[in-house]
Design a protein around this motif. Structure first.
Motif, PDB file in Angstrom:
ATOM      1  N   ASP A  38      43.483  28.770  78.881  1.00  0.00           N
ATOM      2  CA  ASP A  38      44.137  29.895  78.203  1.00  0.00           C
ATOM      3  C   ASP A  38      43.116  30.754  77.472  1.00  0.00           C
ATOM      4  N   SER A  39      43.421  32.028  77.375  1.00  0.00           N
ATOM      5  CA  SER A  39      42.591  32.941  76.589  1.00  0.00           C
ATOM      6  C   SER A  39      42.975  32.857  75.123  1.00  0.00           C
ATOM      7  N   VAL A  40      41.994  33.064  74.267  1.00  0.00           N
ATOM      8  CA  VAL A  40      42.218  33.150  72.827  1.00  0.00           C
ATOM      9  C   VAL A  40      41.138  34.072  72.262  1.00  0.00           C
ATOM     10  N   ALA A  41      41.532  34.974  71.367  1.00  0.00           N
ATOM     11  CA  ALA A  41      40.563  35.876  70.734  1.00  0.00           C
ATOM     12  C   ALA A  41      40.062  35.240  69.443  1.00  0.00           C
ATOM     13  N   VAL A  42      38.748  35.115  69.324  1.00  0.00           N
ATOM     14  CA  VAL A  42      38.095  34.570  68.135  1.00  0.00           C
ATOM     15  C   VAL A  42      37.256  35.691  67.537  1.00  0.00           C
ATOM     16  N   ASN A  43      37.674  36.195  66.380  1.00  0.00           N
ATOM     17  CA  ASN A  43      37.031  37.363  65.775  1.00  0.00           C
ATOM     18  C   ASN A  43      36.924  38.510  66.768  1.00  0.00           C
ATOM     19  N   SER A  70      29.099  38.838  66.850  1.00  0.00           N
ATOM     20  CA  SER A  70      28.680  38.093  65.667  1.00  0.00           C
ATOM     21  C   SER A  70      28.811  36.586  65.857  1.00  0.00           C
ATOM     22  N   LEU A  71      29.337  36.134  66.992  1.00  0.00           N
ATOM     23  CA  LEU A  71      29.443  34.691  67.224  1.00  0.00           C
ATOM     24  C   LEU A  71      28.067  34.036  67.305  1.00  0.00           C
ATOM     25  N   ALA A  72      27.029  34.817  67.555  1.00  0.00           N
ATOM     26  CA  ALA A  72      25.667  34.280  67.573  1.00  0.00           C
ATOM     27  C   ALA A  72      25.263  33.735  66.208  1.00  0.00           C
ATOM     28  N   GLU A  73      25.859  34.268  65.149  1.00  0.00           N
ATOM     29  CA  GLU A  73      25.495  33.895  63.783  1.00  0.00           C
ATOM     30  C   GLU A  73      26.473  32.905  63.162  1.00  0.00           C
ATOM     31  N   ILE A  74      27.522  32.531  63.892  1.00  0.00           N
ATOM     32  CA  ILE A  74      28.590  31.719  63.298  1.00  0.00           C
ATOM     33  C   ILE A  74      28.101  30.301  63.032  1.00  0.00           C
ATOM     34  N   ALA A  75      28.600  29.701  61.956  1.00  0.00           N
ATOM     35  CA  ALA A  75      28.173  28.358  61.560  1.00  0.00           C
ATOM     36  C   ALA A  75      29.399  27.515  61.231  1.00  0.00           C
ATOM     37  N   PRO A  76      29.257  26.205  61.309  1.00  0.00           N
ATOM     38  CA  PRO A  76      30.376  25.348  60.917  1.00  0.00           C
ATOM     39  C   PRO A  76      30.863  25.676  59.502  1.00  0.00           C
ATOM     40  N   GLY A  77      32.176  25.664  59.348  1.00  0.00           N
ATOM     41  CA  GLY A  77      32.791  25.980  58.061  1.00  0.00           C
ATOM     42  C   GLY A  77      33.249  27.418  57.945  1.00  0.00           C
ATOM     43  N   ALA A  78      32.773  28.289  58.841  1.00  0.00           N
ATOM     44  CA  ALA A  78      33.158  29.705  58.787  1.00  0.00           C
ATOM     45  C   ALA A  78      34.620  29.866  59.204  1.00  0.00           C
ATOM     46  N   GLU A  79      35.321  30.759  58.523  1.00  0.00           N
ATOM     47  CA  GLU A  79      36.678  31.104  58.940  1.00  0.00           C
ATOM     48  C   GLU A  79      36.618  32.178  60.008  1.00  0.00           C
ATOM     49  N   VAL A  80      37.571  32.128  60.949  1.00  0.00           N
ATOM     50  CA  VAL A  80      37.626  33.104  62.031  1.00  0.00           C
ATOM     51  C   VAL A  80      39.052  33.593  62.216  1.00  0.00           C
ATOM     52  N   ASN A  81      39.183  34.860  62.632  1.00  0.00           N
ATOM     53  CA  ASN A  81      40.478  35.418  63.014  1.00  0.00           C
ATOM     54  C   ASN A  81      40.836  34.913  64.404  1.00  0.00           C
ATOM     55  N   LEU A  82      42.110  34.565  64.608  1.00  0.00           N
ATOM     56  CA  LEU A  82      42.562  34.076  65.905  1.00  0.00           C
ATOM     57  C   LEU A  82      43.796  34.834  66.355  1.00  0.00           C
ATOM     58  N   GLU A  83      43.836  35.121  67.664  1.00  0.00           N
ATOM     59  CA  GLU A  83      45.019  35.731  68.262  1.00  0.00           C
ATOM     60  C   GLU A  83      45.195  35.171  69.668  1.00  0.00           C
ATOM     61  N   LEU A  84      46.415  34.776  69.973  1.00  0.00           N
ATOM     62  CA  LEU A  84      46.764  34.367  71.328  1.00  0.00           C
ATOM     63  C   LEU A  84      47.076  35.619  72.135  1.00  0.00           C
ATOM     64  N   PRO A  85      46.957  35.545  73.467  1.00  0.00           N
ATOM     65  CA  PRO A  85      47.181  36.744  74.276  1.00  0.00           C
ATOM     66  C   PRO A  85      48.627  37.229  74.237  1.00  0.00           C
TER      67      PRO A  85
END
Length: 196
Positions: A38-43, A70-85
């Motif tokens: 499934d697709s999912v949008a992360v940030n 910006s996913l290149a800079e993401i680290a554990p603990g970071a919050e992210v926006n999520l959206e299902l298709p």
């Protein structure tokens, strides 16, 4: 396809570099709604869910995506926006968002304006040529209306709901953000250019 209406926040549980990119694991209650593939949008980045469970999903992030987002800079603990298709029977409450990040911007200024917050984002002129005042843009996957644009930046106004439900509420000056311009503007430019 997405609408830019964030459905929930997730927390990055792990970032595992591989020979070909990164495997990102996100903890979220939305994991129970995902199936493998499934697709999912992360940030704002469209990714493919791998190993979804009740509380997490993983996604393989290729080098092209890491270079553009910006996913290149993401680290554990970071919050992210999520959206299902978007489903065929859903309302299109935001605008058409593909999850194909066009480039990065940088938060340049934050100004309170009554209950709203104005966010000015510095961006490449090559992206800004597709941005118009009162048009749509996706910032970290959030569908927003452009309140101002010039040769170096664009501005959006965030209402309390957006500040509370998305990572833009905790955004600080200097933070990179994913930008996806309105796909219609890019198609119009290509079609007009082809007939000159």
């Amino acid at each position: 396809m997405f609408t830019g209406l964030v459905q929930g926040l997730g927390t990055v549980a792990a970032v595992q570099p591989t020979a070909d990119g990164v495997r990102l694991t996100v903890a979220t209650e939305l994991g129970r709604e995902l199936s493998p593939g499934d697709s999912v949008a992360v940030n704002g980045v469209c990714l493919t869910a791998v190993d979804p469970s009740n509380g997490t999903f993983a996604a393989d992030v290729m080098n092209e995506t890491l270079r553009r987002s910006s996913l290149a800079e993401i680290a554990p603990g970071a919050e992210v926006n999520l959206e299902l298709p978007l489903r065929a029977h859903d309302r299109l409450g935001g605008h058409i968002v593909q999850g194909h990040v066009d480039g990065l911007g940088t938060i340049a200024e934050l100004t309170d304006d009554g209950f709203a917050r104005i966010v000015r984002i510095a961006a490449d002129p090559e992206l800004l040529r597709y941005v118009v005042e009162k048009g749509s843009i996706a910032i970290d996957g959030v569908s927003l209306t452009v309140s101002a644009v010039d040769d170096e930046s664009l501005s959006v106004s965030l209402i309390p709901e957006t500040l509370e439900r998305t990572i833009l509420g905790s955004a600080a000056v200097g933070r990179p953000v994913n930008l996806e311009v309105d796909v219609l503007a890019k198609y119009v430019e290509k079609l007009v250019g082809a007939h000159r």
